[in-house]
Design a protein around this motif. Structure first.
Motif, PDB file in Angstrom:
ATOM      1  N   VAL A   1       0.860  -1.191   0.000  1.00 23.10           N
ATOM      2  CA  VAL A   1       0.000   0.000   0.000  1.00 23.10           C
ATOM      3  C   VAL A   1       0.889   1.230   0.000  1.00 23.10           C
ATOM      4  O   VAL A   1       1.685   1.429   0.909  1.00 23.10           O
ATOM      5  CB  VAL A   1      -0.916   0.045   1.241  1.00 23.10           C
ATOM      6  CG1 VAL A   1      -1.783   1.300   1.194  1.00 23.10           C
ATOM      7  CG2 VAL A   1      -1.780  -1.192   1.325  1.00 23.10           C
ATOM      8  N   LYS A   2       0.753   2.028  -1.043  1.00 23.13           N
ATOM      9  CA  LYS A   2       1.549   3.250  -1.127  1.00 23.13           C
ATOM     10  C   LYS A   2       0.606   4.429  -0.896  1.00 23.13           C
ATOM     11  O   LYS A   2      -0.444   4.528  -1.530  1.00 23.13           O
ATOM     12  CB  LYS A   2       2.171   3.318  -2.528  1.00 23.13           C
ATOM     13  CG  LYS A   2       3.014   4.540  -2.779  1.00 23.13           C
ATOM     14  CD  LYS A   2       3.817   4.352  -4.068  1.00 23.13           C
ATOM     15  CE  LYS A   2       3.454   5.405  -5.072  1.00 23.13           C
ATOM     16  NZ  LYS A   2       4.104   5.346  -6.346  1.00 23.13           N
ATOM     17  N   VAL A   3       0.972   5.280   0.053  1.00 20.43           N
ATOM     18  CA  VAL A   3       0.166   6.484   0.276  1.00 20.43           C
ATOM     19  C   VAL A   3       1.003   7.689  -0.102  1.00 20.43           C
ATOM     20  O   VAL A   3       2.099   7.877   0.419  1.00 20.43           O
ATOM     21  CB  VAL A   3      -0.280   6.601   1.744  1.00 20.43           C
ATOM     22  CG1 VAL A   3      -1.051   7.902   1.958  1.00 20.43           C
ATOM     23  CG2 VAL A   3      -1.133   5.406   2.143  1.00 20.43           C
ATOM     24  N   VAL A   4       0.514   8.477  -1.029  1.00 26.17           N
ATOM     25  CA  VAL A   4       1.195   9.713  -1.393  1.00 26.17           C
ATOM     26  C   VAL A   4       0.263  10.866  -1.053  1.00 26.17           C
ATOM     27  O   VAL A   4      -0.929  10.819  -1.338  1.00 26.17           O
ATOM     28  CB  VAL A   4       1.534   9.738  -2.894  1.00 26.17           C
ATOM     29  CG1 VAL A   4       2.058  11.099  -3.313  1.00 26.17           C
ATOM     30  CG2 VAL A   4       2.542   8.654  -3.224  1.00 26.17           C
ATOM     31  N   THR A   5       0.809  11.870  -0.394  1.00 28.20           N
ATOM     32  CA  THR A   5      -0.018  12.996   0.023  1.00 28.20           C
ATOM     33  C   THR A   5       0.342  14.226  -0.790  1.00 28.20           C
ATOM     34  O   THR A   5       1.510  14.589  -0.884  1.00 28.20           O
ATOM     35  CB  THR A   5       0.197  13.277   1.516  1.00 28.20           C
ATOM     36  OG1 THR A   5      -0.198  12.116   2.237  1.00 28.20           O
ATOM     37  CG2 THR A   5      -0.631  14.462   1.968  1.00 28.20           C
TER      38      THR A   5
END
Lengths: 451, 301
Positions: free
Chosen positions: A86-90
């Motif tokens: 799971v990659k979270v980019v903000t």
């Protein structure tokens, strides 16, 4: 001389081959990573009976910078548990739409992104999976925060909602010899605020915290407070799409509250244009009794102002004693319809886990405030509790009509420019410019977007 | 020299030709990937309607028509042109004066050169925000702000750009001034030229090539300015016309293109792309024109 040129050229050629080498290297890195992820995915089901989908991965483009830390943590938990990457980019504050535009064009675009309002639906509906009847839709406890397109396709699904209004510090109000019970309408708010402001020197605190007009703060007024005008202008029938024009019938009510805010504040209205004041800190440190903002501020202020509560935008509309807070959301999940089936499934599994797993939903609810799902953790947010209390007392919820603002960044920027002029010189002529920006600007931006 | 070793040179040239391709290859590839291809794609996209560049739809020259009809683009053009010319003159005059003073052999010249050069090392966005605070710290005393008056925004940006660019141009002028041959200067002195005559008749003609490069740089920098513009005023204040349309009085061309690209109209990306192509032609054309003009005034030593 010739020798020198040749050797320079050689150097350049050498350096560029080195760079080319770097490019190749990172490519290798990329492919090396993928099998590793596959390995762990293969191991995971044995270690833990998790809903690991066959090789899919999740890429969440988040638009709330303040929640980034928690989301990274939750994403890591999920990967540890199931092996699904799971990659979270903000996206940085205020740059979500530009980030989305460029990220969607990449070879590995976000599988989970945010479509927060009708304008977003219009732009991105072709890239969103229909969520009607899906696993995540079945977990919802209300349909109030979902967004549909004109064909009834469920484009995006609310994952939290928020409320905004005027945050108040009851302790300071009592210290000034008033009580929260006096504030039931605009007259009450005006009396209290003006009295506190008049005695600010003696009391040691002022009524309103600063209402800066720089990018980090102006949205509290051009986006949020403006909502009271749009809300009342709907006359009880909520807009379902952006109206081509608005009348500005309740703009004088907006002016009432806005004037009260800027003229009974710690900061001279003439100094608001470029900002530099920290309204949140002014409220936290007890320098101001009122702070125009929303439920997401609860975490930040609860330690210093434990009794902080939120009151509606009282602005002098008849019957406003029955007003509640402004509740709504721009936080709606959409699944990328152009992603592979495995990635879509992995994303769906991840979303369901977020709203059903006790630990994950606890963490998420603490950062988001509340999640409208059956099995999600309970909210501990005092301002959302205040919103619920108003509703329970039979007050009307003010919906987020502000989400329909056409060409929103440009519309608000124009309003900021007009308000800057007005703040510097509160003349009728300058208010007429604000009116032009507010009312005619709406029609102009609507035309700019739709023609 | 060449005539004596015809055969050797020929074989060397042949070898260079043969192997040159190999050695130039990587640079050429990088140049094509990083510049030529995006440029061609940009021209293609300017004739398309698109949201994501991977599914663009060809629509012909409609975007160009819209570009020239756009009043905000025309305003931005004239504003940018005015800014570029004013900044070109001020930056070059001041940079040359500073460079001239610092080549007179004052004590500590090297230190001054370093200090004057340093503003160049700070990024534009950071500079814009810092200067907006400085300007408002001063203008605040007079109950106004850089965001309230277009003329403050204009001169604010000029001051900012001078502060940043003068040091850089100064270095180029210093290099030029140091290359003026001492014997010419000595001859001028012996002939009884005053220092003013020496400056205008000897020194300046000899550093014309520095003027060419500096003027080219400051002209194109002025036209391409983006970060500082965005951070300092962001186009504020707006003139709000009856009917609700606005003119962003301090918006320059690059910012106008950016704002167009990210507005939420379905056709605006294509229009912004068309504007960008027009912008390129403008900057390239003006730059070349200015180059050919100043080149004529250079003297050969």
């Amino acid at each position: 001389m010739k020798k020198k040129i040749v050797s320079t050229m050689l150097c350049v050629a050498m350096i560029s081959t080195m760079l080319a080498g770097c490019g190749g290297g990172s490519d290798n890195g990329g492919t090396a990573q993928a099998p590793a992820a596959d390995d762990s995915a293969a191991e995971a089901p044995a270690a833990d009976a998790a809903p690991a989908a066959g090789g899919g991965s999740v890429y969440w483009l988040n638009f709330k910078p303040e929640s980034d830390e928690v989301l990274q943590e939750v994403a890591a938990d999920y990967t540890a548990k199931t092996g699904v990457e799971v990659k979270v980019v903000t996206a940085a504050s205020g740059t979500y739409s530009t980030t989305l535009l460029s990220e969607m064009d990449k070879s590995a675009p976000p599988t989970l992104f945010v479509i927060g309002n009708q304008a977003g639906v219009k732009d991105w509906k072709d890239y969103a999976l229909d969520l009607n009847g899906t696993a995540i839709a079945n977990e919802l406890n209300t349909d109030a925060y979902n967004l549909y397109d004109e064909t009834g396709k469920l484009v995006s699904i609310g994952y939290c909602y928020e409320c905004y209004g005027i945050i108040a510090n009851p302790d300071l109000i009592e210290k000034a010899g008033h009580s929260m019970d006096e504030i039931k309408n605009f007259e009450g708010l005006k009396t209290v605020a003006e009295d506190i402001h008049a005695r600010a020197g003696e009391l040691g605190f002022d009524a309103f915290s600063s209402s800066d007009m720089d990018d980090s703060s102006s949205w509290r007024f051009t986006g949020h407070m403006a909502n009271l005008e749009y809300y009342y202008e709907q006359e009880g029938t909520a807009w379902t799409e952006c109206p081509p024009t608005i009348s500005g019938k309740y703009l004088d009510n907006f002016k009432n509250l806005y004037d009260l805010c800027i003229n009974n504040s710690l900061t001279d209205p003439k100094e608001l244009a470029t900002g530099g004041h920290d309204a949140e800190n002014e409220f936290k440190t007890g320098q101001a009794a009122f702070f125009v903002n929303g439920s997401w501020e609860y975490e930040a202020v609860k330690a210093d102002v434990p009794n902080a509560t939120m009151i509606p935008y009282y602005c002098g509309v008849a019957g406003e004693e029955k007003a509640g807070l402004n509740c709504g959301t721009e936080n709606c999940w959409a699944i990328n319809s152009k992603a592979s089936a495995e990635d879509q499934q992995a994303t769906m599994d991840f979303m369901v886990w977020c709203v059903t797993d006790p630990d994950a939903s606890r963490k998420l609810v603490d950062t988001f405030g509340v999640m409208p799902y059956k099995s999600a953790a309970e909210s501990t947010n005092g301002f959302l509790a205040a919103a619920d209390k108003y509703t329970a007392d039979g007050c009307y919820v003010m919906n987020w009509a502000t989400n329909f603002q056409p060409n929103v960044d440009s519309y608000r920027a124009t309003l900021v420019s007009a308000l800057n002029q007005y703040n510097a010189d509160q003349s009728d002529a300058n208010w007429e410019t604000v009116r032009t920006a507010f009312v005619d600007g709406w029609a102009a931006e609507y035309n700019a977007v739709n023609n | 020299m060449k005539s004596k070793k015809i055969t050797a040179t020929n074989s060397l040239q042949k070898a260079t030709k043969r192997w040159g391709v190999l050695f130039m290859g990587p640079v050429l590839i990088a140049f094509i990937i990083g510049f030529v291809w995006p440029f061609i794609q940009g021209i293609w996209l300017s004739m398309c309607q698109f949201r994501l560049i991977s599914d663009a739809k060809f629509i012909g020259f409609g975007n160009y028509v819209k570009t020239f009809q756009d009043a905000s683009f025309r305003h931005a053009f004239w504003y940018t042109a005015m800014f570029a010319i004013v900044s070109l003159v001020i930056i070059n005059v001041l940079a040359f004066i500073v460079a001239y003073i610092l080549t007179l052999g004052i004590k500590g010249s090297n230190l001054y050169r370093t200090v004057f050069f340093m503003p160049n090392l700070i990024g534009g966005i950071v500079l814009g925000y810092i200067w907006s605070m400085i300007f408002d710290g001063i203008l605040g005393r007079y109950q106004t702000s850089i965001l309230l008056e277009s003329k403050y925004g204009f001169w604010g940006l000029i001051i900012l750009m001078c502060w940043q660019q003068i040091g850089y141009m100064m270095i180029i002028y210093v290099a030029g001034l140091q290359n003026v041959p001492g014997d010419i200067l000595e001859a001028a002195r012996i002939d009884g030229a005053t220092s003013m005559q020496t400056l205008f008749k000897v020194t300046i003609p000899n550093v014309m090539s520095s003027f060419t490069i500096c003027m080219f740089l400051s002209l194109t920098n002025g036209f391409k300015l983006f970060d500082q513009n965005l951070a300092l005023t962001g186009g504020q204040p707006f003139i709000i016309q009856p009917g609700g349309t606005t003119i962003k009085t301090t918006e320059m061309l690059a910012l106008n293109i950016y704002n167009t690209f990210y507005s939420s109209n379905t056709t605006s990306q294509g229009v912004a792309q068309a504007k960008a192509v027009v912008f390129f032609i403008l900057v390239a054309g003006l730059g070349l024109l200015q180059l050919s003009y100043t080149r004529k005034r250079e003297v050969q030593q």
